[in-house]
Design a protein around this motif. Structure first.
Motif, mmCIF file in Angstrom:
data_model
loop_
_atom_site.group_PDB
_atom_site.id
_atom_site.type_symbol
_atom_site.label_atom_id
_atom_site.label_comp_id
_atom_site.label_asym_id
_atom_site.label_seq_id
_atom_site.Cartn_x
_atom_site.Cartn_y
_atom_site.Cartn_z
ATOM 1 N N MET A 41 0.817 -1.188 0.000
ATOM 2 C CA MET A 41 0.000 0.000 0.000
ATOM 3 C C MET A 41 0.863 1.255 0.000
ATOM 4 S SD MET A 41 -3.061 0.866 -0.153
ATOM 5 C CE MET A 41 -4.261 2.065 0.234
ATOM 6 N N ASN A 42 1.976 1.205 0.767
ATOM 7 C CA ASN A 42 2.871 2.353 0.814
ATOM 8 C C ASN A 42 3.484 2.645 -0.550
ATOM 9 O OD1 ASN A 42 2.487 2.973 3.479
ATOM 10 N ND2 ASN A 42 4.163 1.687 4.180
ATOM 11 N N LEU A 43 3.752 1.594 -1.311
ATOM 12 C CA LEU A 43 4.320 1.776 -2.645
ATOM 13 C C LEU A 43 3.366 2.562 -3.536
ATOM 14 C CD1 LEU A 43 6.535 1.171 -4.733
ATOM 15 C CD2 LEU A 43 5.297 -0.930 -5.252
ATOM 16 N N LEU A 44 2.083 2.241 -3.470
ATOM 17 C CA LEU A 44 1.101 2.965 -4.273
ATOM 18 C C LEU A 44 0.986 4.426 -3.847
ATOM 19 C CD1 LEU A 44 -1.737 0.302 -4.561
ATOM 20 C CD2 LEU A 44 -0.105 0.993 -6.311
ATOM 21 N N ILE A 45 1.049 4.670 -2.554
ATOM 22 C CA ILE A 45 0.984 6.040 -2.057
ATOM 23 C C ILE A 45 2.208 6.828 -2.503
ATOM 24 C CG2 ILE A 45 1.016 7.454 0.041
ATOM 25 C CD1 ILE A 45 -0.691 5.239 1.347
ATOM 26 N N ARG A 46 3.376 6.203 -2.439
ATOM 27 C CA ARG A 46 4.604 6.880 -2.867
ATOM 28 C C ARG A 46 4.599 7.139 -4.369
ATOM 29 N NH1 ARG A 46 8.620 6.613 1.368
ATOM 30 N NH2 ARG A 46 7.828 5.271 3.014
ATOM 31 N N LEU A 47 4.075 6.203 -5.154
ATOM 32 C CA LEU A 47 3.955 6.426 -6.594
ATOM 33 C C LEU A 47 2.979 7.551 -6.900
ATOM 34 C CD1 LEU A 47 3.999 2.835 -8.130
ATOM 35 C CD2 LEU A 47 5.705 4.625 -8.399
ATOM 36 N N LEU A 48 1.899 7.610 -6.150
ATOM 37 C CA LEU A 48 0.930 8.686 -6.326
ATOM 38 C C LEU A 48 1.532 10.045 -5.957
ATOM 39 C CD1 LEU A 48 -2.013 9.036 -7.185
ATOM 40 C CD2 LEU A 48 -2.629 8.983 -4.788
ATOM 41 N N ILE A 49 2.297 10.083 -4.883
ATOM 42 C CA ILE A 49 2.984 11.310 -4.487
ATOM 43 C C ILE A 49 3.954 11.752 -5.584
ATOM 44 C CG2 ILE A 49 4.736 12.232 -2.892
ATOM 45 C CD1 ILE A 49 3.344 10.632 -0.663
ATOM 46 N N THR A 50 4.727 10.813 -6.101
ATOM 47 C CA THR A 50 5.681 11.139 -7.157
ATOM 48 C C THR A 50 4.967 11.608 -8.413
ATOM 49 O OG1 THR A 50 7.216 9.502 -6.266
ATOM 50 C CG2 THR A 50 7.621 10.268 -8.503
ATOM 51 N N THR A 51 3.840 10.984 -8.747
ATOM 52 C CA THR A 51 3.070 11.391 -9.924
ATOM 53 C C THR A 51 2.603 12.831 -9.787
ATOM 54 O OG1 THR A 51 2.310 9.122 -10.249
ATOM 55 C CG2 THR A 51 1.045 10.854 -11.313
ATOM 56 N N ILE A 52 2.045 13.162 -8.648
ATOM 57 C CA ILE A 52 1.558 14.523 -8.423
ATOM 58 C C ILE A 52 2.719 15.517 -8.449
ATOM 59 C CG2 ILE A 52 0.478 16.035 -6.711
ATOM 60 C CD1 ILE A 52 -1.205 13.529 -5.898
ATOM 61 N N LEU A 53 3.847 15.144 -7.845
ATOM 62 C CA LEU A 53 5.001 16.035 -7.832
ATOM 63 C C LEU A 53 5.553 16.263 -9.238
ATOM 64 C CD1 LEU A 53 6.933 14.874 -4.652
ATOM 65 C CD2 LEU A 53 5.756 17.035 -5.022
ATOM 66 N N VAL A 54 5.567 15.225 -10.067
ATOM 67 C CA VAL A 54 6.054 15.378 -11.444
ATOM 68 C C VAL A 54 5.199 16.393 -12.190
ATOM 69 C CG1 VAL A 54 6.263 14.185 -13.667
ATOM 70 C CG2 VAL A 54 7.203 13.145 -11.607
ATOM 71 N N VAL A 55 3.885 16.298 -12.035
ATOM 72 C CA VAL A 55 2.986 17.233 -12.716
ATOM 73 C C VAL A 55 3.191 18.662 -12.192
ATOM 74 C CG1 VAL A 55 0.566 17.871 -13.044
ATOM 75 C CG2 VAL A 55 1.258 15.492 -13.251
#
Length: 112
Positions: A1-15
């Motif tokens: 679950m933490n991996l998905l949250i970290r990927l989501l954080i990175t996705t938002i930060l990239v944008v």
């Protein structure tokens, strides 16, 4: 679950970072998600190899060469992903620094 949250954080930060830094462009949220996944894979598999082979330079520069390795990872993402564009090495360097600092701050709130 933490991996998905970290990927989501990175996705938002990239944008968000792509909207503020000149020389970086992302076509869509889907492309940003792909960038986050590819960056995670590159950091998992390729970065340790690069760090190993550049260890003498990293030691001589007191670890500052790791910033160059991070910028190279961003440039590899640019090469691999259509819709993600980085104009120059300097833009990749600034992008990697801002992304790393923001990830560090936001990941403090994600429990392991």
């Amino acid at each position: 679950m933490n991996l998905l949250i970290r990927l989501l954080i990175t996705t938002i930060l990239v944008v968000v970072i792509a909207n503020f830094l000149p020389g970086i462009s992302v076509d869509s949220i889907k492309t940003a998600l792909i960038v986050a996944v590819v960056l995670a894979l590159l950091n998992t598999f390729l970065k340790p190899i690069l760090v190993f082979f550049t260890l003498p330079v990293t030691v001589i520069t007191l670890g500052l060469f790791l910033l160059v390795i991070n910028a190279v990872m961003i440039l590899i993402c640019d090469y691999l992903i259509d819709g993600f564009e980085v104009k120059s090495f300097i833009n990749a360097l600034f992008f990697s620094i801002v992304l790393s600092v923001c990830q560090w701050i936001l990941n403090l709130f994600v429990k392991d």
